[in-house]
Motif scaffolding. Structure first.
Motif, PDB file in Angstrom:
ATOM      1  N   ARG A 145       0.842  -1.187   0.000  1.00  0.00           N
ATOM      2  CA  ARG A 145       0.000   0.000   0.000  1.00  0.00           C
ATOM      3  C   ARG A 145       0.885   1.248   0.000  1.00  0.00           C
ATOM      4  N   TYR A 249      -8.306  -5.896   0.925  1.00  0.00           N
ATOM      5  CA  TYR A 249      -8.699  -5.257   2.183  1.00  0.00           C
ATOM      6  C   TYR A 249      -7.686  -4.190   2.574  1.00  0.00           C
ATOM      7  N   LEU A 250      -6.407  -4.480   2.383  1.00  0.00           N
ATOM      8  CA  LEU A 250      -5.381  -3.551   2.850  1.00  0.00           C
ATOM      9  C   LEU A 250      -4.879  -2.608   1.768  1.00  0.00           C
ATOM     10  N   GLN A 253      -8.631  -1.329  -0.455  1.00  0.00           N
ATOM     11  CA  GLN A 253      -9.819  -1.160   0.369  1.00  0.00           C
ATOM     12  C   GLN A 253     -11.084  -1.080  -0.480  1.00  0.00           C
ATOM     13  N   ARG A 261     -13.871  -4.877  -4.298  1.00  0.00           N
ATOM     14  CA  ARG A 261     -14.310  -5.590  -3.093  1.00  0.00           C
ATOM     15  C   ARG A 261     -14.678  -7.010  -3.496  1.00  0.00           C
ATOM     16  N   GLN A 269     -17.892  -8.607   5.546  1.00  0.00           N
ATOM     17  CA  GLN A 269     -18.414  -7.304   5.927  1.00  0.00           C
ATOM     18  C   GLN A 269     -19.910  -7.379   6.248  1.00  0.00           C
TER      19      GLN A 269
ATOM     20  N   GLN C  92      -9.997   2.618  12.467  1.00  0.00           N
ATOM     21  CA  GLN C  92     -10.739   3.231  11.364  1.00  0.00           C
ATOM     22  C   GLN C  92     -12.215   3.030  11.645  1.00  0.00           C
TER      23      GLN C  92
END
Lengths: 306, 275, 444
Positions: A145, A249-250, A253, A261, A269, C92
């Protein structure tokens, strides 16, 4: 192996009276601990999940209305609230799988062929290519990231570009696939290597005498020789790609919107953040069935080749 | 000719190595930069000013991100699960490899079949089961559920089958029962396989991410992987801290790998053979 | 050891003081007994805490610059209160909303937290947070200390669950340099529909697409909400039984917003946050954005920018706002000392919320808002003018899920994938379904 089995049997029946006497119950006793865990965390959840999927299940609320097959129906009803998001996530999983699996099959094979010979430093290189796999997705995720950050990242700095690696399509997919190849390449390469070493030298020599050249050698000796490991590699890679979670996810996002997703991300989720556990359980059954079907098709493909 | 090719070939190998190593080096270098330098555009390769500030932030007493505690939790969970896997899988593999009994093939088939059921799909019911057991937010949630390792049973069964029967028979003649044969003969002969399985289980658990982020909640019960996710959130712009956390999570895994590289790689390659 | 037995035992003790509802008898209802029902909050609220030393865990989602402001406040509180130690943990927001209910239910929840207005009712219904009526009563806090919409936002089922910390409305942010170039008065941003369109036309002839319309929730949906209320509409009917955002005012609002793209005042397919980036780069002039934008723009020393209330496009004044509310979490075993200490903390911070305002918020308290010091923060004070006509979504459990359908509608319309009316009516149909499901689930 068959010989060994026959021998085992013979031993049990003749030379081994004490073992035979216990045989009625002893083997089961040894298996008890495993099956307690197996029943508790595989069988039970598989059935419990079905029960949950028939309810509107929020474990923090007293009311868990029975809704029959509504949770499943909603997944196929374009007017339902979950339809778009669910299929969007399935699509994301599909895109990732289709894009990553071929690379994860071919690139590691190339690397394996590259180091499949005796030379000084062979073990070192093998270890280096395998190293990222030893690190978990959490480390890989936060690291990439940062590296892929469009403004501050080293990747753009090195390439001298301003590519939105994590925030726009198709770049987000390219990043996710690229990082996954970087991360898990070593795993498949090591398995290929083991497979390559099992191919008898004589076959190559025979091919050389036939004089077909390198490519023919690869097609007629190497590939068929890899058949035993190939089935494992294909199924394992497809399942892992279809279960992709941590990278998206990291790193992205889900960005730019919810395009990256994946199904697992959306299921987790829905069930564990929004506490819509019934709906999430229904989704995971659908995903499981899809994956089992795909595994079956792969098995079939390998069998018809025989 | 062959020399030129040799050089070209080594160049390719080294170039590839660079791709695999450079990001990890970058992680370490960033962790000793100041926050300002880490986000400088264009970035500096070597830190102009080396600082351990980031590690200090993580280790300071009363930190909201107690990385040492996470480290300890990770260690406990990974060791705990590795031990449990070894016990449970070796016990299950022994009769499957060495005894004849009713339903053996069915049981083994069932175990193998679970290799193809993605465990993530059970995440919702498993969460609820863990909640019922009162294990949410505890390390039990990380240690026990994943310990029914189909791979472990498969792997050890293959190994046990390859052991010679003579020692076992001798022990039986001396009057040893099955449990004694198992603990005194089979297990000591299987040290390399047990070590390999133990290492692989340890690493798998050490790196587990999706399950811990959903079953652990309080800062003191995190393991390193979910902790890294929290670090990334809490220090959005402080990359040295995040990279320091990542480095702390990587070092034991990399160290284990360097020390036991042969075991791990051979274990992995064996998993693909004769599958 | 049966964990349920001990769990129930602990709850039983706590329940002596109040009305914990034990559903342990229901076979399949799961282990929810531990959090269900509005638990007791028996401790008398106080302005001072004199008991033994306690430490309080305070969780929130202030991951940005706001976290640093909160940390400073907490440090100050800890030095002033020797017997209370507050420690903050930042997640978060998405992780926070996942972890907090589960943590509370497993008995490891924090003592204090922050929730956005649209999450208060959901968590109250789940029994995650405690009613705070007694706190409001003993501190004699009333509507007058805040402002009616803000004060009402923390109420669910006639009980108060949240004490407002701040209000974060949308505002109009403008680039003065760009306005000047297009011949507009940089000190007089447009305030009405006519002025807005005139300004956009002038900007257009100066070669600037003056008001970028983002298709994303941040802040496209909020912009749409504001317009919807300005045109006299509302998101849902009374009691949140049906979605009403697809009626005429909604269509007018979304059409106006989408026209920014259609008429070329905005480029198509604006990326997330690209509208704000463009404002900073001088490619965008007028941006409706959250008050938190103040922080971002302040970092830019060379940027000439201003902030004003959002223009009135429709028939009445209205603006979207969010609000951070203090909440107290239910504990497995209740500790009255911690509850009291927590209330002291909430009261103290809410009086000190001027510091908090510097982090880019409007303080919820009227006395703080009207202080000279607050008025010296020009951007915050400008947006605070809107406080009496801010709007929140209704305080109904699960409302966030229904609101997500609006996000989709705005997205589809602005990306020109659907006509505004069609996008809204599709969304409203889904929202109706969700509202109905929610009524069943939460028993509303």
């Amino acid at each position: 192996m068959t010989i060994l089995q026959e021998r085992t049997q013979a031993a049990d029946e003749t030379a081994n009276p004490p073992m035979r006497r216990n045989a009625s119950i002893t083997p089961y006793l040894f298996l008890v601990p495993y099956f307690v865990l197996f029943a508790g965390f595989m069988l039970l959840p598989a059935i419990y999940g079905l029960w949950i999927s028939l309810h509107d299940w929020d474990y923090l609320l007293p009311g868990k209305p029975f809704v029959g097959l509504d949770n499943y129906q909603a997944l196929f009803d374009p007017a339902s609230a979950v339809f778009d998001f669910f299929w969007q996530s399935m699509q994301a999983t599909g895109i990732f799988t289709v894009a990553s699996v071929p690379l994860l099959l071919v690139v590691p094979l190339a690397v394996a062929l590259l180091i499949n010979r005796k030379f000084p430093g062979r073990t070192f290189f093998r270890a280096v290519y395998f190293a990222p796999y030893v690190l978990g997705v959490a480390v890989i995720g936060v690291l990439w990231r940062f590296l892929l950050d469009p403004n501050l990242g080293a990747v753009n700095a090195v390439l001298g570009t301003t590519t939105p690696w994590t925030t726009d399509l198709p770049w987000a997919w390219i990043s996710l696939v690229g990082v996954t190849v970087w991360w898990t390449l070593g795993f498949n390469a090591v398995i290929y290597l083991a497979g390559l070493q099992d191919i008898p030298r004589e076959l190559y020599e025979a091919a050389r005498i036939d004089g077909g050249g390198k490519w023919a050698e690869f097609r007629h000796v190497t590939l068929p020789g890899l058949r035993p490991v190939l089935l494992f590699v294909v199924i394992n890679t497809v399942l892992n790609s279809a279960n992709m979670f941590g990278q998206a996810y990291l790193i992205t996002q889900g960005a730019p919107g919810v395009e990256t997703r994946t199904a697992i991300m959306y299921i987790a989720q829905t069930g564990l953040r929004d506490f819509k556990m019934g709906s999430a359980a229904a989704m995971s059954y659908l995903l499981t069935i899809a994956l089992l079907l795909i595994s079956l098709i792969i098995f079939r493909l390998f069998r018809t080749k025989d | 000719m062959s020399r030129v090719r040799g050089i070209a070939w080594y160049t390719v190998l080294l170039g590839l190595s660079l791709i695999f190593i450079a990001p990890l080096v970058w992680m370490l270098l960033t962790s000793i930069k100041t926050p300002g330098e880490a986000t400088q555009v264009p970035p500096t390769l070597f830190p102009q000013k080396i600082t351990t500030e980031a590690y200090g932030t993580l280790f300071e007493a009363g930190s909201q991100t107690p990385v040492l505690r996470w480290f300890l939790n990770s260690l406990l969970a990974a060791t705990g699960q590795a031990v449990l896997v070894l016990i449970v899988a070796s016990m299950a593999a022994y009769p499957l490899a060495r005894m004849q009994f009713r339903g053996k093939n069915l049981l083994f088939g069932m175990i193998l079949a679970t290799l193809f059921v993605p465990i993530f799909t059970l995440i919702i019911p498993n969460f609820l089961i863990i909640d019922r057991l009162g294990w949410l937010d505890t390390l039990w949630a990380l240690i026990v559920p994943g310990a029914a390792s189909a791979f472990g049973v498969f792997f050890l069964r293959q190994f046990f089958e390859s052991l010679p029967r003579e020692l076992e028979e001798a022990a039986v003649l001396e009057g040893a029962n099955s449990w004694q044969v198992f603990t005194k003969v089979i297990l000591p002969l299987s040290k390399p396989a047990l070590a390999t399985l133990g290492l692989i289980s340890f690493l798998t658990n050490w790196n587990d991410f999706i399950w811990p982020i959903y079953v652990l909640f309080s800062p003191t019960s995190f393991t390193l992987p979910p902790g890294l996710g929290i670090l990334q959130g809490a220090y959005t712009i402080n990359y040295p801290v995040v990279m320091a956390g990542a480095a702390i999570a990587s070092i034991p895994a990399l160290l284990l790998f360097v020390l036991a590289q042969r075991y791990i790689i051979e274990g992995v390659s064996r998993s693909g053979l004769k599958g | 050891m049966n964990p349920y037995l001990t769990r129930r035992g602990a709850l039983g003790l706590g329940a002596g003081a109040g009305t914990a509802i034990l559903l342990s008898a229901c076979g399949d209802s799961g282990p929810n007994e531990k959090v269900t029902g509005g638990g007791p909050n028996a401790a008398p609220a106080a302005t001072a805490y004199t008991g033994p030393n306690v430490s309080l865990a305070f969780w929130n989602g202030f991951t940005g610059g706001d976290g640093a402001f909160m940390k400073t406040l907490i440090d100050q509180f800890n030095t002033e209160h020797q017997n209370i130690k507050v420690s903050m943990n930042v997640y978060q927001w998405a992780d926070y909303y996942q972890k907090v209910p589960a943590a509370v239910s497993s008995g490891n929840g924090p003592d204090l937290g922050i929730m956005h207005v649209d999450s208060v009712a959901t968590n109250a219904a789940r029994g995650v947070i405690l009613p705070l009526d007694d706190l409001a009563a003993s501190l004699s806090l009333t509507e007058d200390d805040f402002s009616p919409p803000v004060w009402q936002a923390g109420v669910y089922n006639q009980k108060r669950y949240g004490i407002p910390l701040d209000v974060h409305p949308l505002g109009l942010f403008y680039n003065k340099t760009v306005m000047e170039k297009a011949g507009l008065d940089p000190e007089k941003p447009p305030a009405t529909a006519d002025e807005y369109l005139t300004a956009l036309d002038k900007l257009k002839s100066a070669g600037v697409q003056g008001s970028w319309a983002t298709p994303f929730q941040f802040t496209g949906s909020m912009w749409f909400h504001s317009l919807l209320w300005q045109f006299g509409g509302d998101l849902f009917d009374a009691g949140a039984q049906k979605a009403t955002f697809a009626q005429d005012p909604g269509v007018q609002a979304l059409t106006w917003y989408t026209d920014l793209v259609r008429k070329g005042y905005s480029p198509r397919n604006v990326a997330q946050d690209a509208d704000l980036v463009a404002l900073r780069n001088g490619k965008n002039a007028l941006n409706w954005n959250g008050i938190w934008t103040i922080n971002t723009l302040s970092e830019d020393k060379n940027l000439q920018w201003g902030a004003a209330p959002v223009p009135q496009i429709g028939t009445q004044k209205a603006v979207w706002a969010g609000s951070h509310q203090f909440v107290q979490f239910k504990q497995r075993s209740q500790d009255d000392n911690k509850l009291t200490a927590g209330k002291v903390f909430i009261n103290w911070i809410s009086q000190k919320s001027l510091e908090w305002a510097k982090g880019g918020q409007v303080p919820a308290r009227k006395d703080v808002r009207e202080s000279a010091e607050f008025k010296a923060l020009p951007a915050q004070a400008a947006l605070a003018q809107q406080i009496d006509y801010v709007h929140y979504p209704p305080s109904v459990p699960g409302i966030g899920d229904a609101l997500n359908t609006v996000v989709t509608a705005v997205n589809e319309s602005v990306l020109l994938r659907k006509e505004p009316a069609k996008a809204l009516s599709d969304a409203a149909a889904k929202a109706d379904q969700i509202l109905e499901q929610n009524r069943k689930k939460y028993g509303g």
